[in-house]
Design a protein around this motif. Structure first.
Motif, mmCIF file in Angstrom:
data_model
loop_
_atom_site.group_PDB
_atom_site.id
_atom_site.type_symbol
_atom_site.label_atom_id
_atom_site.label_comp_id
_atom_site.label_asym_id
_atom_site.label_seq_id
_atom_site.Cartn_x
_atom_site.Cartn_y
_atom_site.Cartn_z
ATOM 1 N N HIS A 52 -9.081 -54.439 -33.078
ATOM 2 C CA HIS A 52 -8.843 -55.507 -34.049
ATOM 3 C C HIS A 52 -7.691 -55.156 -34.985
ATOM 4 O O HIS A 52 -7.629 -54.052 -35.515
ATOM 5 C CB HIS A 52 -10.124 -55.718 -34.859
ATOM 6 C CG HIS A 52 -10.002 -56.671 -35.994
ATOM 7 N ND1 HIS A 52 -9.618 -57.981 -35.830
ATOM 8 C CD2 HIS A 52 -10.219 -56.505 -37.320
ATOM 9 C CE1 HIS A 52 -9.610 -58.586 -37.013
ATOM 10 N NE2 HIS A 52 -9.967 -57.704 -37.925
ATOM 11 N N THR A 54 -6.372 -55.970 -38.482
ATOM 12 C CA THR A 54 -6.893 -56.551 -39.724
ATOM 13 C C THR A 54 -5.893 -57.463 -40.431
ATOM 14 O O THR A 54 -6.269 -58.190 -41.335
ATOM 15 C CB THR A 54 -7.332 -55.433 -40.690
ATOM 16 O OG1 THR A 54 -6.229 -54.542 -40.901
ATOM 17 C CG2 THR A 54 -8.516 -54.675 -40.114
ATOM 18 N N ARG A 55 -4.636 -57.452 -40.020
ATOM 19 C CA ARG A 55 -3.620 -58.318 -40.637
ATOM 20 C C ARG A 55 -3.340 -59.582 -39.830
ATOM 21 O O ARG A 55 -2.522 -60.386 -40.230
ATOM 22 C CB ARG A 55 -2.310 -57.560 -40.804
ATOM 23 C CG ARG A 55 -2.351 -56.547 -41.901
ATOM 24 C CD ARG A 55 -0.967 -56.015 -42.165
ATOM 25 N NE ARG A 55 -1.062 -54.586 -42.352
ATOM 26 C CZ ARG A 55 -0.174 -53.726 -41.935
ATOM 27 N NH1 ARG A 55 0.893 -54.116 -41.305
ATOM 28 N NH2 ARG A 55 -0.344 -52.447 -42.146
ATOM 29 N N CYS A 56 -3.996 -59.744 -38.704
ATOM 30 C CA CYS A 56 -3.673 -60.835 -37.786
ATOM 31 C C CYS A 56 -4.721 -61.951 -37.868
ATOM 32 O O CYS A 56 -5.908 -61.700 -37.683
ATOM 33 C CB CYS A 56 -3.586 -60.297 -36.364
ATOM 34 S SG CYS A 56 -3.329 -61.551 -35.111
ATOM 35 N N VAL A 57 -4.268 -63.155 -38.112
ATOM 36 C CA VAL A 57 -5.165 -64.307 -38.210
ATOM 37 C C VAL A 57 -5.865 -64.562 -36.874
ATOM 38 O O VAL A 57 -7.060 -64.848 -36.841
ATOM 39 C CB VAL A 57 -4.395 -65.565 -38.674
ATOM 40 C CG1 VAL A 57 -5.279 -66.794 -38.629
ATOM 41 C CG2 VAL A 57 -3.838 -65.361 -40.067
ATOM 42 N N ILE A 58 -5.136 -64.445 -35.783
ATOM 43 C CA ILE A 58 -5.735 -64.659 -34.459
ATOM 44 C C ILE A 58 -6.834 -63.629 -34.223
ATOM 45 O O ILE A 58 -7.938 -63.964 -33.780
ATOM 46 C CB ILE A 58 -4.677 -64.604 -33.340
ATOM 47 C CG1 ILE A 58 -3.730 -65.785 -33.465
ATOM 48 C CG2 ILE A 58 -5.340 -64.566 -31.964
ATOM 49 C CD1 ILE A 58 -2.516 -65.717 -32.553
ATOM 50 N N SER A 59 -6.551 -62.384 -34.535
ATOM 51 C CA SER A 59 -7.532 -61.323 -34.350
ATOM 52 C C SER A 59 -8.777 -61.582 -35.189
ATOM 53 O O SER A 59 -9.907 -61.427 -34.710
ATOM 54 C CB SER A 59 -6.911 -59.966 -34.716
ATOM 55 O OG SER A 59 -7.727 -58.917 -34.295
ATOM 56 N N ARG A 60 -8.585 -61.990 -36.421
ATOM 57 C CA ARG A 60 -9.713 -62.283 -37.317
ATOM 58 C C ARG A 60 -10.558 -63.439 -36.770
ATOM 59 O O ARG A 60 -11.780 -63.388 -36.775
ATOM 60 C CB ARG A 60 -9.192 -62.621 -38.714
ATOM 61 C CG ARG A 60 -10.242 -62.593 -39.775
ATOM 62 C CD ARG A 60 -9.661 -62.717 -41.184
ATOM 63 N NE ARG A 60 -8.358 -62.070 -41.295
ATOM 64 C CZ ARG A 60 -7.262 -62.652 -41.791
ATOM 65 N NH1 ARG A 60 -7.304 -63.869 -42.253
ATOM 66 N NH2 ARG A 60 -6.118 -62.015 -41.847
ATOM 67 N N THR A 61 -9.891 -64.470 -36.277
ATOM 68 C CA THR A 61 -10.588 -65.632 -35.728
ATOM 69 C C THR A 61 -11.380 -65.257 -34.480
ATOM 70 O O THR A 61 -12.543 -65.648 -34.323
ATOM 71 C CB THR A 61 -9.577 -66.750 -35.392
ATOM 72 O OG1 THR A 61 -8.865 -67.103 -36.581
ATOM 73 C CG2 THR A 61 -10.258 -67.970 -34.823
ATOM 74 N N LYS A 64 -14.430 -63.093 -35.415
ATOM 75 C CA LYS A 64 -15.476 -63.936 -36.003
ATOM 76 C C LYS A 64 -16.225 -64.696 -34.906
ATOM 77 O O LYS A 64 -17.450 -64.722 -34.876
ATOM 78 C CB LYS A 64 -14.862 -64.905 -37.005
ATOM 79 C CG LYS A 64 -15.854 -65.829 -37.666
ATOM 80 C CD LYS A 64 -15.150 -66.742 -38.649
ATOM 81 C CE LYS A 64 -16.113 -67.750 -39.245
ATOM 82 N NZ LYS A 64 -15.434 -68.671 -40.156
ATOM 83 N N HIS A 122 -6.606 -61.638 -26.954
ATOM 84 C CA HIS A 122 -6.417 -62.892 -27.682
ATOM 85 C C HIS A 122 -7.622 -63.810 -27.487
ATOM 86 O O HIS A 122 -8.752 -63.349 -27.515
ATOM 87 C CB HIS A 122 -5.089 -63.543 -27.286
ATOM 88 C CG HIS A 122 -3.919 -62.625 -27.525
ATOM 89 N ND1 HIS A 122 -3.431 -61.807 -26.542
ATOM 90 C CD2 HIS A 122 -3.192 -62.371 -28.633
ATOM 91 C CE1 HIS A 122 -2.420 -61.098 -27.023
ATOM 92 N NE2 HIS A 122 -2.256 -61.422 -28.303
ATOM 93 N N TYR A 123 -7.387 -65.094 -27.300
ATOM 94 C CA TYR A 123 -8.494 -66.047 -27.203
ATOM 95 C C TYR A 123 -9.286 -65.928 -25.908
ATOM 96 O O TYR A 123 -10.388 -66.455 -25.805
ATOM 97 C CB TYR A 123 -7.995 -67.478 -27.408
ATOM 98 C CG TYR A 123 -7.589 -67.739 -28.834
ATOM 99 C CD1 TYR A 123 -8.549 -67.832 -29.842
ATOM 100 C CD2 TYR A 123 -6.253 -67.861 -29.192
ATOM 101 C CE1 TYR A 123 -8.188 -68.052 -31.165
ATOM 102 C CE2 TYR A 123 -5.882 -68.084 -30.509
ATOM 103 C CZ TYR A 123 -6.855 -68.179 -31.488
ATOM 104 O OH TYR A 123 -6.497 -68.394 -32.797
#
Length: 135
Positions: A52, A54-61, A64, A122-123
């Motif tokens: 992960h 921690t600075r990446c929006v995609i990673s955070r999403t 979650k 990624h997704y």
């Protein structure tokens, strides 16, 4: 609370944010020596590694979503490691080398018998059916 918060009835209280409820028993992956532990464990059960950023929006999403949809039924079959790759980049590099998987972020590896039997980034991580892959 600022003026705009008063106008729009917003609160600065972060404790009111919805917390993610997860059934994952995360094991922090912080040292290269833990990779040997992962390899040893993988001979008797499956091991997951979630890398992960921690600075990446995609990673955070993706994290979650992964946590919210993690099937509680697989906890006994799977040890889950969490790797903060920004703070432990050397560990991330070694994971890629040991399991022959090119670095991506976020990334999930499913390891069994010292081999990455599944990996996604990624997704695509959100499409993994762990219950099916642990059979």
């Amino acid at each position: 609370m600022g003026i705009f918060g008063n106008i729009f009835n917003k609160s600065d209280d972060k404790s009111k944010k919805e917390e993610i409820k997860t059934t994952i028993n995360w094991i922090p992956l912080t040292t290269i020596s833990q990779i040997e532990e992962i390899k040893e464990k993988s001979t008797t059960k499956f091991v997951g590694v979630f890398k992960h950023s921690t600075r990446c929006v995609i990673s955070r999403t993706v994290l979650k979503n992964f946590e919210q949809n993690f099937p509680e039924s697989v906890n006994e079959q799977l040890d889950m490691y969490y790797l903060d790759l920004l703070n432990y980049r050397d560990v991330s590099n070694e994971v890629g080398y040991e399991f022959q998987v090119m670095h991506q972020s976020p990334q999930f590896l499913l390891i069994h018998n010292n081999i990455a039997v599944l990996h996604a980034s990624h997704y695509d991580i959100t499409q993994i059916n762990l219950e099916k892959n642990l059979k």
